[in-house]
Enzyme design. Sequence first.
Site, PDB file in Angstrom:
ATOM      1  N   ASP A 191       0.113   5.074   1.079  1.00 48.35           N
ATOM      2  CA  ASP A 191      -0.006   5.975   2.227  1.00 48.35           C
ATOM      3  C   ASP A 191      -0.038   5.185   3.531  1.00 48.35           C
ATOM      4  O   ASP A 191      -0.868   4.302   3.715  1.00 48.35           O
ATOM      5  CB  ASP A 191      -1.269   6.829   2.101  1.00 48.35           C
TER       6      ASP A 191
ATOM      7  N   ASP B  72       0.878  -1.159   0.000  1.00 46.19           N
ATOM      8  CA  ASP B  72       0.000   0.000   0.000  1.00 46.19           C
ATOM      9  C   ASP B  72       0.923   1.218   0.000  1.00 46.19           C
ATOM     10  O   ASP B  72       2.119   1.100   0.312  1.00 46.19           O
ATOM     11  CB  ASP B  72      -0.890  -0.032   1.241  1.00 46.19           C
TER      12      ASP B  72
END
Length: 185
Positions: free
Chosen positions: A9, A7
Amino acid sequence: MKAVFLDRDGVINKKPPEGKYVTTWDEFKFLRNAIKAIGYLNKLGFLVIVVTNQRGVTLGHLAEEKLKEIHQRMRNKLTSCGAHIDGIYYCPHNKNTCSCRKPKVGLFLKAKKDFPEIDFKNSFVVGDSEKDIRAGKRLGCKTILITKDSKRFKLPENMTPDFITNSLWQAYTKIRTLIRKNNNK
């Protein structure tokens, strides 16, 4: 081939507060040792692929071209430090409007189409949310949750992350340890 799906952020860069989005390169701040961890994952022979929900595009917080620019600058910075990302896949859609927004697996399947040698069973999904873990479990990947507070996650038993760490660096060290252990068998 094994891959590590990251992922963005909260894993690679500092996550903005809820409801806010990284809209410029100046707002993109690499987390401590994230670049180093990506470089070491490269050296371990993993494809490193970013899979990220970016609904700020649909909500009008940033243009898709700006998102692509941020991703290109992220790649440039990694390359200048001896690391690299093999692919970046993002979902710009709002909730429940597509098949690519995590926890759905459309982005991962798109990566598999581009890199057909990916073996999900020997791959990892590293994320900071329940959505990342759910997607990884659906694919049969090993999952690593990055969090400072694991008690806030209430996942069903079949969706429990395989490992919990507090940074991408710690996730890398866990992966490295598992690889060494498997190589010694």
